[in-house]
Scaffold this motif. Structure first.
Motif, PDB file in Angstrom:
ATOM      1  N   LEU A 262       0.848  -1.187   0.000  1.00 57.81           N
ATOM      2  CA  LEU A 262       0.000   0.000   0.000  1.00 57.81           C
ATOM      3  C   LEU A 262       0.886   1.240   0.000  1.00 57.81           C
ATOM      4  CD1 LEU A 262      -2.725  -1.270   2.456  1.00 57.81           C
ATOM      5  CD2 LEU A 262      -2.958  -0.955  -0.020  1.00 57.81           C
ATOM      6  N   SER A 263       0.436   2.281  -0.659  1.00 53.39           N
ATOM      7  CA  SER A 263       1.292   3.427  -0.974  1.00 53.39           C
ATOM      8  C   SER A 263       1.818   4.156   0.253  1.00 53.39           C
ATOM      9  CB  SER A 263       0.525   4.412  -1.876  1.00 53.39           C
ATOM     10  OG  SER A 263      -0.701   4.799  -1.283  1.00 53.39           O
ATOM     11  N   LEU A 284       1.055  -8.088   7.019  1.00 55.24           N
ATOM     12  CA  LEU A 284       2.145  -7.934   6.056  1.00 55.24           C
ATOM     13  C   LEU A 284       2.182  -6.505   5.535  1.00 55.24           C
ATOM     14  CD1 LEU A 284       1.662 -11.120   3.807  1.00 55.24           C
ATOM     15  CD2 LEU A 284       3.152 -10.901   5.802  1.00 55.24           C
ATOM     16  N   ARG A 285       3.336  -6.138   5.022  1.00 52.19           N
ATOM     17  CA  ARG A 285       3.461  -4.870   4.301  1.00 52.19           C
ATOM     18  C   ARG A 285       3.780  -5.096   2.826  1.00 52.19           C
ATOM     19  NH1 ARG A 285       3.573  -0.596   7.977  1.00 52.19           N
ATOM     20  NH2 ARG A 285       3.881  -1.278  10.131  1.00 52.19           N
ATOM     21  N   ARG A 286       4.227  -6.287   2.493  1.00 48.00           N
ATOM     22  CA  ARG A 286       4.493  -6.625   1.095  1.00 48.00           C
ATOM     23  C   ARG A 286       4.020  -8.048   0.824  1.00 48.00           C
ATOM     24  NH1 ARG A 286       7.062  -3.031  -1.798  1.00 48.00           N
ATOM     25  NH2 ARG A 286       8.230  -1.379  -0.747  1.00 48.00           N
ATOM     26  N   VAL A 307      -5.889   5.495  -0.489  1.00 48.37           N
ATOM     27  CA  VAL A 307      -4.614   4.803  -0.489  1.00 48.37           C
ATOM     28  C   VAL A 307      -4.540   3.984  -1.770  1.00 48.37           C
ATOM     29  CG1 VAL A 307      -5.470   2.754   0.746  1.00 48.37           C
ATOM     30  CG2 VAL A 307      -3.034   3.393   0.915  1.00 48.37           C
ATOM     31  N   VAL A 308      -3.346   3.794  -2.282  1.00 43.30           N
ATOM     32  CA  VAL A 308      -3.153   3.121  -3.566  1.00 43.30           C
ATOM     33  C   VAL A 308      -2.525   1.751  -3.355  1.00 43.30           C
ATOM     34  CG1 VAL A 308      -1.942   3.201  -5.787  1.00 43.30           C
ATOM     35  CG2 VAL A 308      -2.967   5.277  -4.842  1.00 43.30           C
ATOM     36  N   LEU A 309      -3.150   0.737  -3.958  1.00 41.06           N
ATOM     37  CA  LEU A 309      -2.509  -0.574  -4.059  1.00 41.06           C
ATOM     38  C   LEU A 309      -1.429  -0.464  -5.121  1.00 41.06           C
ATOM     39  CD1 LEU A 309      -2.539  -3.640  -3.295  1.00 41.06           C
ATOM     40  CD2 LEU A 309      -4.055  -3.956  -5.284  1.00 41.06           C
ATOM     41  N   PHE A 332       4.444  -0.241 -10.371  1.00 44.48           N
ATOM     42  CA  PHE A 332       3.146   0.164 -10.910  1.00 44.48           C
ATOM     43  C   PHE A 332       2.232   0.650  -9.789  1.00 44.48           C
ATOM     44  CE2 PHE A 332       4.707  -3.060 -13.839  1.00 44.48           C
ATOM     45  CZ  PHE A 332       4.466  -2.493 -15.078  1.00 44.48           C
ATOM     46  N   ASP A 333       1.480   1.714 -10.063  1.00 38.57           N
ATOM     47  CA  ASP A 333       0.293   2.027  -9.280  1.00 38.57           C
ATOM     48  C   ASP A 333      -0.848   1.212  -9.871  1.00 38.57           C
ATOM     49  OD1 ASP A 333       1.414   3.682  -7.437  1.00 38.57           O
ATOM     50  OD2 ASP A 333       0.691   5.554  -8.321  1.00 38.57           O
TER      51      ASP A 333
END
Length: 505
Positions: A262-263, A284-286, A307-309, A332-333
């Motif tokens: 998440l961005s 998780l963060r990734r 928020v951007v995936l 990539f966004d």
């Protein structure tokens, strides 16, 4: 004579400089990076739930038609695409554990196709592998009883040597299994509202707006696009109306590996993978996903926020070859999540989800090793007339699947779900590999030891497949076949292709 020698030397020098310049460009070209550059202007399309009917035998019947069409993929004009029951992608099929299902698959294309039920436990004759092409104008009607845990599965074509092209043009859809016994009622479940399919694919386009099916120069894994679509939507946003949203992530690309985050760096909660829910949630963060893998994640939202995936570089910084040539440095966004000003409260995620019965390696009837290298598995390319393994029904096996060279691969097996026992390099098993799986990433010169049980179905003539799910690799021969036979049965000599669904069949 001297003049011609000098001219020849000049030509050689020019060609040499051009080649050197091309090599320098190849080694120094920038990675694809759309982070901060995507205008999220289109509402995310949510695939409709497929309509079905119950026939006189109590079976749930679906109808799918593979067809060509034209879609708006954000290029200012219609792009030629393929889809099921429409111009692009397909509806989401949904069935309950214990239901008998029939899917009438008709081929409205001008070439052979198949439909493979990725992650589904079913008889080999219903699996939709390359041995059973559906000819143009023909219909194939696989039938089976759904008998596996609640999970996010998907379907896609699997024709011999044509899978990459057909999937890239848009033939794909999700298949959701419901089962109260292996699900958690308190999780988000309202399809398209707080429980959302997220099919991520990369595409490149020609100057005329058509799909570019060419390779990136230097790539050894097939098509690598420079833009991302989600459920076929370019620049998508999702309106979130609940405090928790469940994203059913599917890497439906043909070659690209993603690494989701998440961005703003916030954590998200992993609750499920290929074969269903995990035994417990993991923060998780990734989250890396290779081609064909799925994951179910929960994202917590606050009123009014966005928020951007995002997908970050999937390759380690020291993996030069993957980073430079196989998209390993690309970013990539993907999808913007937009929370409403007021959010409906979601349930509390329990500390335990579902029990995952562990398979015991001590009970394994067979151990096998599979090395993926170039376009071979154990030195062999796919041959319809060769069986690479014969498995006895109702036995457990341990396979070590390993990448034998520098190009990334993934391992996918049909019919069964497996559990990851360990890494070939001794590193710990990460949370995203702790549950039931049918697809797993094979990094360069590394691999996994997995365990699986081959229950219920035996067929001495019709094989299942195992292969690299990088579709160009699969098409070029990185695929094997295995038979499941009844205990004590000797399989007959395999005599090539079986189960051709010809016109009108």
């Amino acid at each position: 004579m001297r003049k011609w020698i000098f001219r020849g030397l000049a030509v050689v020098l020019v060609l040499g400089l051009a080649a050197a310049g091309g090599l320098v460009w190849l080694l120094t070209r920038p990675a694809v990076d759309t982070v901060g550059k995507v205008a999220f202007e289109r509402k995310l399309a949510v695939p409709p739930l497929a309509t079905s009917r119950t026939d006189g035998q109590g079976r749930r019947v679906f109808d799918l038609r593979a067809q060509a069409g034209e879609s708006d993929l954000g290029r200012g004009k219609g792009t030629a695409t393929w889809g099921y029951n429409g111009a692009h992608l397909g509806p989401t099929l949904r069935a309950k554990r214990g239901e008998r299902v029939v899917v009438n698959v008709s081929n409205g294309l001008a070439e052979d196709t198949t439909v493979h039920w990725h992650g589904m436990h079913l008889p080999a004759r219903m699996d939709g592998g390359p041995q059973a092409p559906i000819r143009p104008g023909a219909t194939f009607s696989p039938e089976w009883t759904v008998d596996q845990p609640a999970a996010t599965l998907w379907y896609h074509p699997h024709p011999h040597e044509r899978t990459e092209k057909q999937a890239y043009r848009g033939l794909a859809g999700m298949f959701l299994i419901d089962d109260p016994g292996t699900d958690v009622a308190g999780l988000p479940h309202e399809y398209g509202v707080d429980d959302v399919p997220v099919m991520v694919q990369d595409k490149s386009f020609t100057s005329g707006g058509g799909l570019d099916e060419g390779w990136r120069l230097g790539s050894d894994i097939g098509i690598l696009g420079d833009s991302v679509l989600v459920n076929g939507t370019p620049g998508p946003y999702l309106d979130v109306t609940t405090s928790l949203v469940r994203l059913r992530l599917l890497n439906a690309a043909t070659a690209r590996f993603f690494n989701f985050s998440l961005s703003d760096g916030r954590p998200f909660t992993l609750i499920g993978t290929d074969g269903g829910l995990l035994d417990r949630p993991h923060e998780l963060r990734r989250l890396p996903l290779s081609v064909g893998e799925r994951a179910e994640v929960l994202v917590a939202m606050k009123p009014g926020e966005r928020v951007v995936l995002r997908s970050g570089p999937p390759a380690p910084a020291d993996d030069f070859a993957t980073g430079r040539f196989q998209g390993g440095r690309d970013r990539f966004d993907v999808l913007e999540l937009r929370a409403a000003a007021t959010l409906r409260p979601s349930g509390v995620v329990p500390p335990k989800l579902v029990e995952t019965p562990r398979l015991d390696p001590a009970t394994a009837a067979q151990k096998r090793e599979m090395e993926f290298s170039t376009r071979n598995i154990n030195g062999n390319k796919m041959e319809h007339g060769r069986m690479d393994a014969v498995v006895t029904r109702d036995t457990t096996e341990v396979w070590t699947v390993r990448n034998g060279h520098d190009t990334p691969h993934s391992f996918h097996i049909h019919d069964v779900q497996f559990q990851v026992l360990g890494s070939t390099d001794g590193s710990p098993v990460p949370p995203q590999l702790s549950g039931w799986k049918d697809t797993v990433y094979l990094p360069a010169h590394e691999g996994w030891t997995v365990i699986m049980r081959f229950a219920d179905f035996a067929d001495p003539e019709t094989p299942y497949m195992f292969h690299c799910h990088v579709l160009r690799h699969e098409d070029e021969g990185m695929m094997g076949q295995f038979l499941v036979v009844a205990p004590g049965a000797a399989p007959p000599q395999y005599a090539g292709q079986h189960g051709d669904h010809g016109a009108g069949g």
